[in-house]
Write an enzyme that holds these catalytic residues in place. Structure first.
Site, PDB file in Angstrom:
ATOM      1  N   GLU A  76      85.405  24.070  16.042  1.00 49.75           N
ATOM      2  CA  GLU A  76      85.504  25.509  15.829  1.00 49.75           C
ATOM      3  C   GLU A  76      86.965  25.876  15.613  1.00 49.75           C
ATOM      4  OE1 GLU A  76      83.962  27.431  19.295  1.00 49.75           O
ATOM      5  OE2 GLU A  76      85.729  27.018  20.517  1.00 49.75           O
ATOM      6  N   HIS A 123      92.831  22.766  28.568  1.00 51.85           N
ATOM      7  CA  HIS A 123      91.673  23.644  28.389  1.00 51.85           C
ATOM      8  C   HIS A 123      90.861  23.782  29.671  1.00 51.85           C
ATOM      9  CE1 HIS A 123      92.761  23.192  24.219  1.00 51.85           C
ATOM     10  NE2 HIS A 123      92.614  21.890  24.328  1.00 51.85           N
ATOM     11  N   ARG A 177      75.284  28.726  34.884  1.00 52.23           N
ATOM     12  CA  ARG A 177      75.505  28.229  36.245  1.00 52.23           C
ATOM     13  C   ARG A 177      76.552  29.105  36.914  1.00 52.23           C
ATOM     14  NH1 ARG A 177      80.524  25.903  35.512  1.00 52.23           N
ATOM     15  NH2 ARG A 177      80.932  25.063  33.441  1.00 52.23           N
TER      16      ARG A 177
END
Length: 615
Positions: free
Chosen positions: A185, A220, A276
């Protein structure tokens, strides 16, 4: 009603869930690998079930073994925690098929959102095709379709580097999540990572529990998180809430989840929905006064949420303490955690206890420290002060980096973005050295020996001890006198094995000392006592490449053999440690003169992997 709950996870995650279960009167069951046999989460649970094996793929990623463990423990419910199988629809189905209550969203919702590629399609977006990436698309981000936590991610700025990045990301994702699917992306640099906590019941109520800013990241993976996200325009905040609720309702979601965005140029770009609980959920709990784990359990039991969400108050900030060295490429660290104690007034979520061993199999996070206050300024100050006063003895950690980050002007003014560490890492990791720490360590070591022959009737030279501090060697000189220990330039007020008090330029300073073999902690400064006569056998030839952490050699560059010509920066060896791959590169142009590394070999930190000669 749930009476016994098994947590299909480990460490801090399991300990945090067990704490809520204890409050609710629910019995708990843990699972553990052989490497985790004595881990804290196994000790605080009411019972623990062994999963034979050590690596995640053999244990915590084996849904079949975990379901058997739950049944053997007499559990009637399973909580997946976060990470591992928490976003695995097949595992959720297996739990339900076994007649157990699943503390999480329906498997269909997990399938729709757990794959980041399918989630983007659901939101009307589409990832790039790796085959179609052009120089005009750069930079791009290679990202694992399953899982999170920064694993399986690579930023690519050069099209020629894309094939290698895809290969590395696939290998890392397969190791961490059991799924090697990756996608590409656009990489939006210098945006803010903002997320919305959602909570939904089975009766159609959806809560959007505020925003969180998670922009301070390394590799990240989030490092510092806070709630609410500061400085967002009201219209943008409402847009984030609307998009988060849209994603939640689109998959008929139940339980706790997080919708993540990248905010850039005043716009919100959808990243993913994590089906979650998140590591950073405590900051939301602090601001909204809720226990999200308790709410997850109530939703799973069929209870309805109130129509109105609770009102937010104040500000909360969380920092993740890692056993890693930010100054050396965030290299994970292993060893014994001798002591971890935080001051009163902050929340500590940890899966470690004093004396535990930090191994190579799992993420190196030691704990989360969370501070709450009426305002952001007060919360940030409280957290920075608490971290600074935390007693943290053991492997190298990122504690000093966290303190400096919280006090950095960009963070203080809420001007941070995901490029924060790209810009400031060098300054934030400059060595911190207290010039009086070596002397305090030497005086503490010498205390009690002065009456047994240390003092001399005739003048003599000072006693000298050598220490390594912040990568440099320091000498500490002191003398035994009739009245006790003395040193030039200071007045020695008090000495004891664990406490030294010095007066420096009229200012009294206290030094707390803890000693573990040749490792000495003086307040927040770590020292290594050096031998009087160095061992020449420990020296390595120039160009030696040493393992930066314990791990396993998983790859060697194709065709690499002794005698091969290599270029500076060329990847030579890949080492897997703590669920991530680390590249060992050539330090300079030269010839490979030795290659003791072998695929599959487990190595300790400092093990010789290769030698690059430059003569």
């Amino acid at each position: 009603m749930i009476s016994t709950l098994l947590v299909a996870n480990r460490g801090e995650i399991a300990c945090r869930i067990f704490r809520t279960c204890a409050d609710l009167g629910i019995r708990t069951a843990a699972i553990h690998s052989d490497a985790d046999e004595g881990a804290l989460h196994t000790r605080v649970a009411d019972t623990a079930v062994r999963l034979p094996g050590a690596a995640p793929a053999e244990t915590y990623l084996r849904g079949d073994l975990i379901v058997k463990a739950a049944l053997a423990a007499g559990a009637d419910a399973v909580h997946p925690g976060y990470g591992f199988l928490s976003e695995n629809a097949d595992f959720a189905r297996a739990v339900r098929d076994a007649g157990l209550i699943w503390i999480g969203p329906p498997p269909e919702a997990i399938e729709a959102m757990a794959s980041k590629t399918r989630a983007k399609e659901l939101m009307g977006l589409a990832p790039l095709d790796a085959q179609d990436v052009t120089p005009a698309d750069l930079p791009v981000l290679v990202k694992a379709a399953a899982g999170g936590g920064g694993r399986g991610m690579r930023v690519v700025r050069d099209l020629a580097a894309l094939p290698a990045a895809l290969e590395e990301a696939r290998a890392e994702a397969a190791s961490a999540f059991g799924d090697g699917e990756v996608f590409v992306e656009p990489y939006l640099e210098n945006g803010r990572h903002v997320e919305v906590q959602v909570l939904a019941d089975t009766h159609g109520t959806v809560w959007t529990l505020g925003t969180r800013d998670c922009s301070l990241q390394r590799r990240h993976q989030k490092v510092i998180e806070e709630a609410p996200a500061p400085g967002l325009p009201p219209a943008l905040t409402e847009q984030l809430y609307a998009l988060a609720e849209r994603a939640t309702r689109a998959v008929s979601y139940e339980g706790a989840g997080t919708v993540e965005f990248l905010v850039a140029d005043g716009r919100a770009h959808f990243l993913e929905m994590n089906t979650r609980l998140q590591v950073e959920h405590p900051v939301t709990e602090a601001v909204f006064g809720v226990d999200l784990v308790a709410e997850q359990i109530r939703v799973a039991e069929g209870h309805a949420l109130p129509a109105e969400r609770p009102a937010p108050r104040g500000h909360a900030v969380e920092a993740r303490l890692y056993a890693e060295d930010p100054a050396r490429g965030w290299a994970p660290q292993t060893g014994t955690l001798h002591r971890l104690t935080v001051p009163d007034g902050v929340r500590l979520d940890t899966g470690c206890a004093d004396g535990d061993t930090i191994g190579v199999h799992y993420d190196p996070m030691l704990a989360k420290v969370i501070a709450y206050a009426p305002t952001r300024t007060e919360a940030v100050r409280r957290l920075a002060g608490a971290l600074e006063r935390t007693a943290l003895h053991g492997p190298v950690t990122n504690r000093d980096l966290l303190v400096r980050s919280l006090r950095h002007p960009e963070f203080a003014d809420a001007r941070m973005d995901t490029g924060f560490y790209d810009r400031h890492l060098a300054a934030l990791t400059e060595p911190i050295s207290d010039p009086y720490a070596p002397l305090a360590a030497a005086l503490a070591d010498a205390h009690g020996r002065s009456r047994f022959g240390g003092w001399r009737n005739l003048p003599s030279g000072p006693q000298v001890k050598r220490y390594e501090m912040a990568g440099e060697e320091h000498e500490a000189a002191y003398r035994h006198t009739r009245t006790g220990l003395a040193a030039d330039g200071v007045r020695v007020v008090h000495t004891a094995p664990h406490l030294v008090v010095l007066e420096v330029d009229g200012m009294r300073r206290k030094f707390e000392i803890a000693r573990y073999g040749d490792r000495v902690h003086v307040n927040a400064t770590a020292l290594t006592a050096l031998p009087r006569f160095p061992d020449p056998s420990t020296e390595h030839a120039p160009g030696s490449l040493l393992a930066p952490m314990p791990g396993t050699v998983v790859r060697i560059a194709e065709g690499l053999t002794e005698g091969a010509e290599v270029k500076a920066g060329q990847p030579l060896i890949w080492l897997e440690a703590m669920k991530m791959e680390h590249r060992i590169t050539a330090p300079a142009d030269g010839t490979l003169t030795a290659l003791p590394a072998a695929v599959g070999r487990q190595v300790e930190m400092g093990t010789l992997l290769a030698v690059v000669g430059t003569d």
